[in-house]
Write an enzyme that holds these catalytic residues in place. Structure first.
Site, mmCIF file in Angstrom:
data_model
loop_
_atom_site.group_PDB
_atom_site.id
_atom_site.type_symbol
_atom_site.label_atom_id
_atom_site.label_comp_id
_atom_site.label_asym_id
_atom_site.label_seq_id
_atom_site.Cartn_x
_atom_site.Cartn_y
_atom_site.Cartn_z
ATOM 1 N N HIS A 60 72.107 29.385 38.953
ATOM 2 C CA HIS A 60 71.136 30.173 38.195
ATOM 3 C C HIS A 60 71.875 31.387 37.667
ATOM 4 O O HIS A 60 72.655 32.019 38.390
ATOM 5 C CB HIS A 60 69.976 30.587 39.111
ATOM 6 C CG HIS A 60 68.867 31.341 38.433
ATOM 7 N ND1 HIS A 60 68.492 31.113 37.121
ATOM 8 C CD2 HIS A 60 68.046 32.317 38.897
ATOM 9 C CE1 HIS A 60 67.482 31.916 36.810
ATOM 10 N NE2 HIS A 60 67.200 32.664 37.867
ATOM 11 N N SER B 62 40.691 9.020 30.795
ATOM 12 C CA SER B 62 39.542 8.514 30.047
ATOM 13 C C SER B 62 39.462 9.160 28.667
ATOM 14 O O SER B 62 40.005 10.252 28.443
ATOM 15 C CB SER B 62 38.248 8.800 30.809
ATOM 16 O OG SER B 62 37.972 10.195 30.815
ATOM 17 N N SER C 214 74.243 31.767 61.232
ATOM 18 C CA SER C 214 73.367 31.010 60.328
ATOM 19 C C SER C 214 72.826 29.758 61.009
ATOM 20 O O SER C 214 73.569 29.003 61.643
ATOM 21 C CB SER C 214 74.138 30.607 59.066
ATOM 22 O OG SER C 214 73.399 29.685 58.294
ATOM 23 N N SER D 232 68.619 24.671 50.068
ATOM 24 C CA SER D 232 68.159 23.582 49.211
ATOM 25 C C SER D 232 69.262 23.078 48.292
ATOM 26 O O SER D 232 69.632 21.901 48.325
ATOM 27 C CB SER D 232 66.965 24.052 48.372
ATOM 28 O OG SER D 232 66.583 23.059 47.433
#
Length: 334
Positions: free
Chosen positions: A114, A258, A57, A33
């Site tokens: 990360h 609403s 892969s 990704s």
């Protein structure tokens, strides 16, 4: 616990110096990704890129079709002076120590999307190597899509080790080539990125949301309501609310629903997410900060992930899944 928290600094396109990437060679490790988005966006920004993949892969064919050079992880790491490690957290440590670390030299940079393995001490690059973070706040397909449209997705950036003396400036240049400075990037630390990301996933975005939806569905079904009706009210319509909040914030979302829904939000939301839930959130955060969750997840992965796979299969059997599959099969636009 976290590193000392930086006062957040927001950077934009004009803050980046693209020339810092001139002559640099970026090895993208992984082509999933994030990997495919980094490789293609950097390539299209004029950066010299090579993709590093394990032998056999399935991603190699995709990368080759895109005109990228593909080598083994070790070969790509030796070739590159910037190694972007974009494979799953649980695979990074073994691959780093066996195929990347032996080829690192002074002046190189190691980049992560990360901070997990660096923050929890699983990976500690050498002192002479810049250790930097560029974490787009979108899945890779969106990173690529927005870049191609002349836009970008926001990102978090950080510097764990500034060996070169200009690691932050280089990180900005990389984020710029990725397209992220078009939307803006926020400076943080590896610790804060990791801990807030894990907490958000567990308490709100994945864990919290999944359990909230299932609890609502079960409550209606147990009370005798049709499961398909319960699905529509507790899961299907969630996208409408999330999209409104994503685009306009919580107040903007409330201005579009609403008055009845808005009033119900104010009087009932805090009954669901009350003191007990907030106390559990604090405990979840403590587990993230102390490394307890990281140790549990690393051990689970090392022992074959049997509990993980068992839970995955159990969740597929929940009633909301079978009802949802049937209803979604009639929704051609999904």
């Amino acid at each position: 616990m976290s590193d000392k928290v930086l006062k957040a600094t927001f950077f934009e396109e004009h803050d980046a110096n693209p020339e810092l990437l001139t002559g640099r060679r970026v090895a993208i490790i992984g082509f999933g990704s994030q990997g495919h988005a980094h490789a293609l966006n950097l390539r299209d920004s004029g950066v010299s890129v090579m993709v590093g993949l394990y032998e056999g892969s399935k991603s190699a064919e995709h990368a080759l079709r895109e005109g990228l050079e593909v080598r083994s992880v070790a070969e790509a790491s030796e070739w590159g002076d910037t190694i972007a490690i974009l494979i799953p957290d649980t695979r990074q440590t073994e691959v780093y120590h066996s195929e990347i670390e032996p080829h690192l030299k002074e002046g190189d940079a190691v980049l992560f999307a990360h901070g997990f393995n660096v923050h929890y001490g699983e990976i500690s690059p050498p002192a002479g190597v810049d250790t930097i973070l560029v974490a787009p706040k979108s899945p890779g397909n969106k990173v690529r899509e927005q870049y191609q449209a002349g836009r970008g997705v926001p990102a978090l950036i950080g510097v764990h080790n500034d060996a070169s003396g200009n690691a932050l400036e280089y990180t900005l240049a990389y984020a710029n080539a990725l397209g992220c400075t078009r939307a803006g990037v926020l400076q943080t630390t590896f610790a804060d990125e990791t801990e807030t990301d894990l907490f958000g996933e567990q308490a709100v975005l994945c864990g919290g949301l999944s359990e909230l939806v299932k609890a609502g569905f079960e409550t209606l079904v147990d009370a005798g309501y049709d499961p398909e009706l319960a699905y529509f009210e507790c899961l299907h319509e969630m996208k409408l609310i999330v999209d409104l909040a994503y685009a306009r914030g919580l107040s903007g979302m409330r201005s579009e629903v609403s008055d009845t829904a808005e009033y119900g939000d104010y009087v009932s939301g805090n009954r669901v997410i009350g003191d007990a839930v907030r106390a559990e959130m604090r405990e979840i955060l403590k587990d993230v900060q102390s490394g307890a969750f990281a140790r549990q997840w690393i051990e689970e992965a090392k022992t074959g992930g049997k509990n993980f796979e068992r839970k995955r299969e159990e969740e597929k059997l929940h009633g909301i899944e079978s009802v949802g599959r049937e209803l979604r099969s009639r929704m051609s636009w999904v």
